[in-house]
Scaffold this motif. Structure first.
Motif, PDB file in Angstrom:
ATOM      1  N   THR A 198      37.673  35.711  -1.118  1.00 10.26           N
ATOM      2  CA  THR A 198      38.710  34.709  -0.849  1.00 10.26           C
ATOM      3  C   THR A 198      38.259  33.762   0.256  1.00 10.26           C
ATOM      4  OG1 THR A 198      40.412  36.287  -1.486  1.00 10.26           O
ATOM      5  CG2 THR A 198      41.124  34.390  -0.206  1.00 10.26           C
ATOM      6  N   ALA A 199      37.687  34.306   1.303  1.00 14.62           N
ATOM      7  CA  ALA A 199      37.198  33.465   2.410  1.00 14.62           C
ATOM      8  C   ALA A 199      36.085  32.539   1.934  1.00 14.62           C
ATOM      9  CB  ALA A 199      36.712  34.347   3.552  1.00 14.62           C
ATOM     10  N   LEU A 200      35.197  33.044   1.091  1.00 11.89           N
ATOM     11  CA  LEU A 200      34.106  32.208   0.573  1.00 11.89           C
ATOM     12  C   LEU A 200      34.631  31.061  -0.285  1.00 11.89           C
ATOM     13  CD1 LEU A 200      31.397  34.868  -0.318  1.00 11.89           C
ATOM     14  CD2 LEU A 200      31.270  33.124   1.461  1.00 11.89           C
ATOM     15  N   THR A 201      35.775  31.252  -0.938  1.00 10.30           N
ATOM     16  CA  THR A 201      36.338  30.198  -1.774  1.00 10.30           C
ATOM     17  C   THR A 201      36.805  29.005  -0.929  1.00 10.30           C
ATOM     18  OG1 THR A 201      37.036  31.909  -3.323  1.00 10.30           O
ATOM     19  CG2 THR A 201      38.001  29.767  -3.631  1.00 10.30           C
ATOM     20  N   TRP A 202      37.083  29.231   0.336  1.00 10.76           N
ATOM     21  CA  TRP A 202      37.479  28.151   1.240  1.00 10.76           C
ATOM     22  C   TRP A 202      36.285  27.360   1.765  1.00 10.76           C
ATOM     23  CZ3 TRP A 202      42.276  26.360   2.615  1.00 10.76           C
ATOM     24  CH2 TRP A 202      43.365  27.098   2.137  1.00 10.76           C
ATOM     25  N   VAL A 203      35.086  27.904   1.674  1.00 11.74           N
ATOM     26  CA  VAL A 203      33.896  27.270   2.249  1.00 11.74           C
ATOM     27  C   VAL A 203      33.646  25.850   1.716  1.00 11.74           C
ATOM     28  CG1 VAL A 203      31.370  27.433   2.391  1.00 11.74           C
ATOM     29  CG2 VAL A 203      32.791  29.419   2.940  1.00 11.74           C
ATOM     30  N   PRO A 204      33.707  25.592   0.397  1.00 14.85           N
ATOM     31  CA  PRO A 204      33.427  24.217  -0.063  1.00 14.85           C
ATOM     32  C   PRO A 204      34.364  23.173   0.533  1.00 14.85           C
ATOM     33  CG  PRO A 204      33.354  25.737  -1.910  1.00 14.85           C
ATOM     34  CD  PRO A 204      33.875  26.514  -0.746  1.00 14.85           C
ATOM     35  N   ALA A 205      35.648  23.480   0.629  1.00 12.99           N
ATOM     36  CA  ALA A 205      36.595  22.510   1.192  1.00 12.99           C
ATOM     37  C   ALA A 205      36.293  22.261   2.671  1.00 12.99           C
ATOM     38  CB  ALA A 205      38.027  23.006   1.016  1.00 12.99           C
ATOM     39  N   VAL A 206      35.990  23.317   3.390  1.00 18.51           N
ATOM     40  CA  VAL A 206      35.681  23.177   4.818  1.00 18.51           C
ATOM     41  C   VAL A 206      34.399  22.369   5.007  1.00 18.51           C
ATOM     42  CG1 VAL A 206      35.033  24.464   6.901  1.00 18.51           C
ATOM     43  CG2 VAL A 206      36.932  25.261   5.474  1.00 18.51           C
ATOM     44  N   VAL A 207      33.382  22.645   4.207  1.00 16.75           N
ATOM     45  CA  VAL A 207      32.118  21.909   4.307  1.00 16.75           C
ATOM     46  C   VAL A 207      32.323  20.438   3.950  1.00 16.75           C
ATOM     47  CG1 VAL A 207      29.810  21.671   3.281  1.00 16.75           C
ATOM     48  CG2 VAL A 207      30.660  23.924   3.971  1.00 16.75           C
ATOM     49  N   LEU A 208      33.141  20.178   2.928  1.00 19.87           N
ATOM     50  CA  LEU A 208      33.403  18.793   2.541  1.00 19.87           C
ATOM     51  C   LEU A 208      34.087  18.025   3.670  1.00 19.87           C
ATOM     52  CD1 LEU A 208      33.422  16.557   0.395  1.00 19.87           C
ATOM     53  CD2 LEU A 208      35.623  17.463  -0.376  1.00 19.87           C
ATOM     54  N   VAL A 209      35.095  18.634   4.284  1.00 20.69           N
ATOM     55  CA  VAL A 209      35.786  17.971   5.395  1.00 20.69           C
ATOM     56  C   VAL A 209      34.823  17.754   6.564  1.00 20.69           C
ATOM     57  CG1 VAL A 209      37.604  18.251   7.127  1.00 20.69           C
ATOM     58  CG2 VAL A 209      38.092  18.748   4.727  1.00 20.69           C
ATOM     59  N   ALA A 210      33.998  18.747   6.869  1.00 18.45           N
ATOM     60  CA  ALA A 210      33.022  18.606   7.951  1.00 18.45           C
ATOM     61  C   ALA A 210      32.032  17.487   7.653  1.00 18.45           C
ATOM     62  CB  ALA A 210      32.284  19.924   8.176  1.00 18.45           C
ATOM     63  N   ALA A 211      31.576  17.396   6.400  1.00 23.26           N
ATOM     64  CA  ALA A 211      30.644  16.326   6.020  1.00 23.26           C
ATOM     65  C   ALA A 211      31.305  14.963   6.165  1.00 23.26           C
ATOM     66  CB  ALA A 211      30.165  16.537   4.585  1.00 23.26           C
ATOM     67  N   LYS A 212      32.541  14.861   5.741  1.00 19.66           N
ATOM     68  CA  LYS A 212      33.262  13.577   5.835  1.00 19.66           C
ATOM     69  C   LYS A 212      33.446  13.153   7.285  1.00 19.66           C
ATOM     70  CE  LYS A 212      36.219  10.315   4.476  1.00 19.66           C
ATOM     71  NZ  LYS A 212      35.684   9.004   4.668  1.00 19.66           N
ATOM     72  N   LEU A 213      33.802  14.124   8.146  1.00 20.23           N
ATOM     73  CA  LEU A 213      34.046  13.805   9.550  1.00 20.23           C
ATOM     74  C   LEU A 213      32.767  13.456  10.316  1.00 20.23           C
ATOM     75  CD1 LEU A 213      36.720  16.498  10.430  1.00 20.23           C
ATOM     76  CD2 LEU A 213      37.089  14.039  10.044  1.00 20.23           C
ATOM     77  N   SER A 214      31.654  14.044   9.911  1.00 16.75           N
ATOM     78  CA  SER A 214      30.418  13.828  10.662  1.00 16.75           C
ATOM     79  C   SER A 214      29.496  12.770  10.057  1.00 16.75           C
ATOM     80  CB  SER A 214      29.658  15.153  10.780  1.00 16.75           C
ATOM     81  OG  SER A 214      29.242  15.595   9.505  1.00 16.75           O
ATOM     82  N   TRP A 215      29.766  12.316   8.872  1.00 16.42           N
ATOM     83  CA  TRP A 215      28.872  11.389   8.194  1.00 16.42           C
ATOM     84  C   TRP A 215      29.332   9.959   8.452  1.00 16.42           C
ATOM     85  CZ3 TRP A 215      27.194  12.413   2.472  1.00 16.42           C
ATOM     86  CH2 TRP A 215      26.073  11.649   2.180  1.00 16.42           C
ATOM     87  N   GLY A 216      28.529   9.216   9.168  1.00 11.33           N
ATOM     88  CA  GLY A 216      28.832   7.806   9.414  1.00 11.33           C
ATOM     89  C   GLY A 216      28.112   6.938   8.394  1.00 11.33           C
ATOM     90  N   GLY A 217      28.603   5.761   8.188  1.00 13.56           N
ATOM     91  CA  GLY A 217      27.933   4.812   7.302  1.00 13.56           C
ATOM     92  C   GLY A 217      28.088   5.104   5.823  1.00 13.56           C
ATOM     93  N   VAL A 218      29.204   5.710   5.438  1.00  6.25           N
ATOM     94  CA  VAL A 218      29.457   5.973   4.018  1.00  6.25           C
ATOM     95  C   VAL A 218      29.849   4.660   3.359  1.00  6.25           C
ATOM     96  CG1 VAL A 218      30.954   7.214   2.412  1.00  6.25           C
ATOM     97  CG2 VAL A 218      30.165   8.345   4.473  1.00  6.25           C
ATOM     98  N   PRO A 219      29.257   4.340   2.195  1.00  8.65           N
ATOM     99  CA  PRO A 219      29.606   3.089   1.508  1.00  8.65           C
ATOM    100  C   PRO A 219      31.100   3.036   1.178  1.00  8.65           C
ATOM    101  CG  PRO A 219      27.713   4.138   0.477  1.00  8.65           C
ATOM    102  CD  PRO A 219      28.243   5.107   1.473  1.00  8.65           C
ATOM    103  N   ALA A 220      31.641   1.814   1.107  1.00  8.25           N
ATOM    104  CA  ALA A 220      33.068   1.641   0.815  1.00  8.25           C
ATOM    105  C   ALA A 220      33.391   2.035  -0.619  1.00  8.25           C
ATOM    106  CB  ALA A 220      33.486   0.201   1.073  1.00  8.25           C
ATOM    107  N   THR A 221      32.480   1.741  -1.542  1.00  8.46           N
ATOM    108  CA  THR A 221      32.690   2.139  -2.937  1.00  8.46           C
ATOM    109  C   THR A 221      31.520   3.007  -3.382  1.00  8.46           C
ATOM    110  OG1 THR A 221      31.608   0.150  -3.783  1.00  8.46           O
ATOM    111  CG2 THR A 221      34.007   0.060  -3.532  1.00  8.46           C
ATOM    112  N   VAL A 222      31.827   3.935  -4.267  1.00 10.62           N
ATOM    113  CA  VAL A 222      30.807   4.855  -4.770  1.00 10.62           C
ATOM    114  C   VAL A 222      30.954   4.975  -6.282  1.00 10.62           C
ATOM    115  CG1 VAL A 222      30.650   6.186  -2.633  1.00 10.62           C
ATOM    116  CG2 VAL A 222      32.294   6.872  -4.373  1.00 10.62           C
TER     117      VAL A 222
END
Length: 162
Positions: free
Chosen positions: A3-27
């Protein structure tokens, strides 16, 4: 643990979004034959379209854990594995979209390419969670073994001691 491992992708995605600068406006979010992008979307919309399914899968995993304590191990493990795979695939899709847009911004085209191989990591993650769920926790309830106490076992169908 599964169950804890199932939360890992969402947490990693949020961490990537918060730490990644310079993301293009459209993808790019959809590709046609030949791998060419034919539909683009706001990076923020693509992020939410990746995060929501990952969170739904994580919440379902918690519900499955709480509600099905007596489910057969293989079915529970398959359920957790599939939930983790879907959560990881949804989360990784935003990264694939952004990486493809960055490649196109650097003079390449917006064809699906190497970033899409990240989706294979989703499959590996789902298999990992399945394996963890199959190992699971053993029942640690002490049992009384007649051979250890020196008693003789009663024949099948006959109760010993009334």
């Amino acid at each position: 643990m599964a169950t804890a491992l199932t939360w890992v992708p969402a947490v990693v995605l949020v961490a990537a979004k918060l730490s990644w600068g310079g993301v293009p406006a459209t993808v790019p979010v959809h590709w046609i034959g030949g791998g060419r992008a034919d539909e683009f979307q706001s990076s923020i919309t693509a992020f939410w379209l990746s995060l929501v399914p990952a969170l739904v899968c994580a919440v379902i995993a918690v519900v499955v854990l709480v509600a099905s304590h007596d489910a057969r191990r293989i079915y529970g493990a398959l359920g957790f594995g599939v939930l983790a795979l879907v959560a990881a695939a949804a989360s990784v899709q935003w990264l694939v979209d952004v990486l493809t847009a960055l490649v196109a911004a650097d003079g390449g085209d917006s064809r699906i390419g190497a970033p899409f191989l990240l989706q294979l990591a989703s499959l590996a993650f789902g298999l990992l969670v399945f394996g963890v769920a199959m190992i699971g926790k053993r029942d640690r309830t002490p049992t009384r073994d007649a051979s250890m106490t020196g008693e003789t076992a009663a024949p099948t169908g006959v109760q010993s001691g009334a």
